[in-house]
Motif scaffolding. Sequence first.
Motif, PDB file in Angstrom:
ATOM      1  N   GLU A   8       1.104   2.907  -4.166  1.00 22.84           N
ATOM      2  CA  GLU A   8       1.611   3.369  -2.817  1.00 22.84           C
ATOM      3  C   GLU A   8       1.615   5.026  -2.712  1.00 22.84           C
ATOM      4  O   GLU A   8       2.334   5.485  -3.913  1.00 22.84           O
ATOM      5  CB  GLU A   8       3.180   2.653  -2.560  1.00 22.84           C
ATOM      6  CG  GLU A   8       4.055   2.985  -3.439  1.00 22.84           C
ATOM      7  CD  GLU A   8       5.138   2.174  -3.051  1.00 22.84           C
ATOM      8  OE1 GLU A   8       5.251   1.353  -2.452  1.00 22.84           O
ATOM      9  OE2 GLU A   8       6.391   2.704  -3.460  1.00 22.84           O
TER      10      GLU A   8
ATOM     11  N   LYS B  53       6.410   3.729   2.890  1.00 24.91           N
ATOM     12  CA  LYS B  53       5.098   3.958   1.835  1.00 24.91           C
ATOM     13  C   LYS B  53       4.051   3.341   2.483  1.00 24.91           C
ATOM     14  O   LYS B  53       3.903   2.836   3.255  1.00 24.91           O
ATOM     15  CB  LYS B  53       5.157   3.582   0.592  1.00 24.91           C
ATOM     16  CG  LYS B  53       6.460   4.123  -0.217  1.00 24.91           C
ATOM     17  CD  LYS B  53       6.482   5.803  -0.483  1.00 24.91           C
ATOM     18  CE  LYS B  53       7.600   6.269  -1.438  1.00 24.91           C
ATOM     19  NZ  LYS B  53       7.522   7.674  -1.872  1.00 24.91           N
ATOM     20  N   TRP B  54       2.693   3.899   2.040  1.00 22.73           N
ATOM     21  CA  TRP B  54       1.281   3.450   2.527  1.00 22.73           C
ATOM     22  C   TRP B  54       0.619   2.800   1.195  1.00 22.73           C
ATOM     23  O   TRP B  54       0.470   3.371   0.385  1.00 22.73           O
ATOM     24  CB  TRP B  54       0.657   4.493   3.205  1.00 22.73           C
ATOM     25  CG  TRP B  54       1.113   4.858   4.469  1.00 22.73           C
ATOM     26  CD1 TRP B  54       2.371   5.811   4.618  1.00 22.73           C
ATOM     27  CD2 TRP B  54       0.931   4.484   5.921  1.00 22.73           C
ATOM     28  NE1 TRP B  54       2.684   6.121   6.000  1.00 22.73           N
ATOM     29  CE2 TRP B  54       1.786   5.078   6.835  1.00 22.73           C
ATOM     30  CE3 TRP B  54       0.112   3.664   6.272  1.00 22.73           C
ATOM     31  CZ2 TRP B  54       1.749   4.954   8.159  1.00 22.73           C
ATOM     32  CZ3 TRP B  54      -0.404   3.438   7.537  1.00 22.73           C
ATOM     33  CH2 TRP B  54       0.831   3.987   8.454  1.00 22.73           C
ATOM     34  N   VAL B  55       0.128   1.728   1.474  1.00 23.73           N
ATOM     35  CA  VAL B  55      -0.927   1.121   0.672  1.00 23.73           C
ATOM     36  C   VAL B  55      -2.116   0.554   0.998  1.00 23.73           C
ATOM     37  O   VAL B  55      -2.107   0.398   2.345  1.00 23.73           O
ATOM     38  CB  VAL B  55       0.108  -0.263  -0.112  1.00 23.73           C
ATOM     39  CG1 VAL B  55       1.208   0.196  -0.578  1.00 23.73           C
ATOM     40  CG2 VAL B  55       0.366  -1.291   1.179  1.00 23.73           C
TER      41      VAL B  55
ATOM     42  N   ARG C  35      -1.835   0.196   5.261  1.00 21.94           N
ATOM     43  CA  ARG C  35      -0.701  -0.462   5.936  1.00 21.94           C
ATOM     44  C   ARG C  35       0.634   0.245   5.357  1.00 21.94           C
ATOM     45  O   ARG C  35       0.706   0.653   4.576  1.00 21.94           O
ATOM     46  CB  ARG C  35      -0.682  -2.127   5.594  1.00 21.94           C
ATOM     47  CG  ARG C  35      -0.293  -2.354   4.195  1.00 21.94           C
ATOM     48  CD  ARG C  35      -0.231  -4.005   4.192  1.00 21.94           C
ATOM     49  NE  ARG C  35      -0.012  -4.532   3.088  1.00 21.94           N
ATOM     50  CZ  ARG C  35       1.300  -4.508   2.152  1.00 21.94           C
ATOM     51  NH1 ARG C  35       2.404  -4.151   3.049  1.00 21.94           N
ATOM     52  NH2 ARG C  35       1.241  -4.902   1.176  1.00 21.94           N
ATOM     53  N   GLU C  36       1.475   0.243   6.206  1.00 21.83           N
ATOM     54  CA  GLU C  36       2.969   0.835   6.184  1.00 21.83           C
ATOM     55  C   GLU C  36       3.910  -0.123   5.550  1.00 21.83           C
ATOM     56  O   GLU C  36       3.916  -1.073   5.971  1.00 21.83           O
ATOM     57  CB  GLU C  36       3.481   1.525   7.126  1.00 21.83           C
ATOM     58  CG  GLU C  36       4.576   2.383   6.754  1.00 21.83           C
ATOM     59  CD  GLU C  36       5.191   3.451   7.830  1.00 21.83           C
ATOM     60  OE1 GLU C  36       6.080   4.138   7.713  1.00 21.83           O
ATOM     61  OE2 GLU C  36       4.652   3.262   8.988  1.00 21.83           O
ATOM     62  N   THR C  37       4.518   0.055   4.323  1.00 23.29           N
ATOM     63  CA  THR C  37       5.427  -0.642   3.883  1.00 23.29           C
ATOM     64  C   THR C  37       6.708  -0.509   4.548  1.00 23.29           C
ATOM     65  O   THR C  37       6.930   0.231   5.067  1.00 23.29           O
ATOM     66  CB  THR C  37       5.540  -0.539   2.347  1.00 23.29           C
ATOM     67  OG1 THR C  37       6.327   0.563   1.991  1.00 23.29           O
ATOM     68  CG2 THR C  37       4.230  -0.670   1.485  1.00 23.29           C
ATOM     69  N   PRO C  38       7.538  -1.607   4.327  1.00 21.41           N
ATOM     70  CA  PRO C  38       9.191  -1.468   5.013  1.00 21.41           C
ATOM     71  C   PRO C  38       9.803  -0.140   4.554  1.00 21.41           C
ATOM     72  O   PRO C  38      10.556   0.364   5.195  1.00 21.41           O
ATOM     73  CB  PRO C  38       9.713  -2.721   4.591  1.00 21.41           C
ATOM     74  CG  PRO C  38       8.375  -3.806   4.367  1.00 21.41           C
ATOM     75  CD  PRO C  38       7.434  -3.074   3.808  1.00 21.41           C
ATOM     76  N   ALA C  39       9.508   0.288   3.299  1.00 17.69           N
ATOM     77  CA  ALA C  39      10.028   1.372   2.631  1.00 17.69           C
ATOM     78  C   ALA C  39       9.403   2.463   3.092  1.00 17.69           C
ATOM     79  O   ALA C  39       9.933   3.721   2.718  1.00 17.69           O
ATOM     80  CB  ALA C  39       9.839   1.211   1.249  1.00 17.69           C
TER      81      ALA C  39
ATOM     82  N   ASP D  26      -5.479  -7.269  -1.537  1.00 15.17           N
ATOM     83  CA  ASP D  26      -4.458  -7.757  -2.487  1.00 15.17           C
ATOM     84  C   ASP D  26      -4.712  -7.443  -3.980  1.00 15.17           C
ATOM     85  O   ASP D  26      -5.640  -7.806  -4.567  1.00 15.17           O
ATOM     86  CB  ASP D  26      -4.602  -9.466  -2.613  1.00 15.17           C
ATOM     87  CG  ASP D  26      -3.546 -10.348  -3.338  1.00 15.17           C
ATOM     88  OD1 ASP D  26      -2.761  -9.553  -4.225  1.00 15.17           O
ATOM     89  OD2 ASP D  26      -3.627 -11.510  -3.233  1.00 15.17           O
ATOM     90  N   GLN D  27      -3.503  -6.656  -4.386  1.00 18.44           N
ATOM     91  CA  GLN D  27      -3.950  -6.105  -5.606  1.00 18.44           C
ATOM     92  C   GLN D  27      -3.694  -7.021  -6.943  1.00 18.44           C
ATOM     93  O   GLN D  27      -4.392  -6.687  -7.995  1.00 18.44           O
ATOM     94  CB  GLN D  27      -2.818  -5.005  -5.850  1.00 18.44           C
ATOM     95  CG  GLN D  27      -2.955  -3.785  -5.122  1.00 18.44           C
ATOM     96  CD  GLN D  27      -3.944  -3.047  -5.576  1.00 18.44           C
ATOM     97  OE1 GLN D  27      -4.672  -3.020  -6.243  1.00 18.44           O
ATOM     98  NE2 GLN D  27      -4.350  -1.743  -4.634  1.00 18.44           N
TER      99      GLN D  27
ATOM    100  N   LYS E  37      -4.642  -2.430   1.888  1.00 20.17           N
ATOM    101  CA  LYS E  37      -4.559  -3.619   2.545  1.00 20.17           C
ATOM    102  C   LYS E  37      -4.655  -4.865   1.604  1.00 20.17           C
ATOM    103  O   LYS E  37      -4.360  -6.144   1.746  1.00 20.17           O
ATOM    104  CB  LYS E  37      -5.175  -3.866   4.136  1.00 20.17           C
ATOM    105  CG  LYS E  37      -4.488  -3.240   5.104  1.00 20.17           C
ATOM    106  CD  LYS E  37      -5.363  -3.546   6.619  1.00 20.17           C
ATOM    107  CE  LYS E  37      -4.453  -3.024   7.557  1.00 20.17           C
ATOM    108  NZ  LYS E  37      -5.483  -3.456   8.758  1.00 20.17           N
TER     109      LYS E  37
END
Length: 302
Positions: free
Chosen positions: A168, A206-208, A200-204, A212-213, A210
């Motif tokens: 992120e 941050k950006w990651v 996509r933006e995380t609830p915190a 599935d890692q 999309k």
Amino acid sequence: MERAEEIAMFRTALRIADLHPDPITLPDDHQVIVGSMRFHYLDWGGIGTPILFLHGGGLTAHTWDCVAVMLRDRFRCVALDQRGHGDSEWSPTIDYRIAAHVGDIEGFIDSMRLERPILVGQSMGGLNSIAYATRHSDAMRAMVIVDVAPEISTSGAERIRDFAGTPELDSPDAFLDRATRFNPLRDPAVLRRSLHYNLRETPAGKWVFKHDQRRRSDDAMRAFTEDRTRLADHVSKISCATLVVRGALSDVLTDDSAEMFARSLPNGRLARVEKSGHNVQGDNPRAFLDAMLSFFRDAGIN
């Protein structure tokens, strides 16, 4: 993002690629249930022979936008977000083996009633297309495999894996900076548009990415590599006309491996696209289109 802004970004990407569709349109977004999973796909409409586009690992269906918009007046163009990618569902059992992808493709083609489709797949999507064709090439019109084969360069694949595993970051701009350094062939404006669909933006806050890692764990990658190498034993079953495309600057597929793969196919041919790396459709979509259309003409596909 508003629709008008999306079209403006698309217009910029097309101008940079020296592509001039009329009109410039965006695809329709749809969802479909295949088996027990939900899949997102882009439907460009069009008539004629259906083309199903399958993206590479870590990418989304939007990687094909500049190609699909140029083909939609002659073909029915559909691009799928494969499991664990884009806006499709992640596998609840972390099953990302090639057989699982092939099952998805079989179900999607049946659900969409795509008769005698052309499959166009890059990297992971190319391997999934190859595996699908070993079972169903008699029901396919043709296939285009982009910068992948059962034998690839491990170092090039690892470089991509490292980039796709980016943790992120604080903003899309931080991802853009990293992406520009990863692929200097691509104009930053084109990369910005690609990232718009792949972050996509995380609830915190941050950006990651999309995708599935979990599919990139050591065990998952080992299983996927085993599946890939086993494909070499089955490519002789592929009877449909097949174009193997290599990006001239790719560090994933060598000239020798591409030539060997094309020769191993009963009805295969090879094209080398200049000024492109592994993501040929994004690095040089105009030359990629030229290679595909030449192949279609030679194969008698209108």
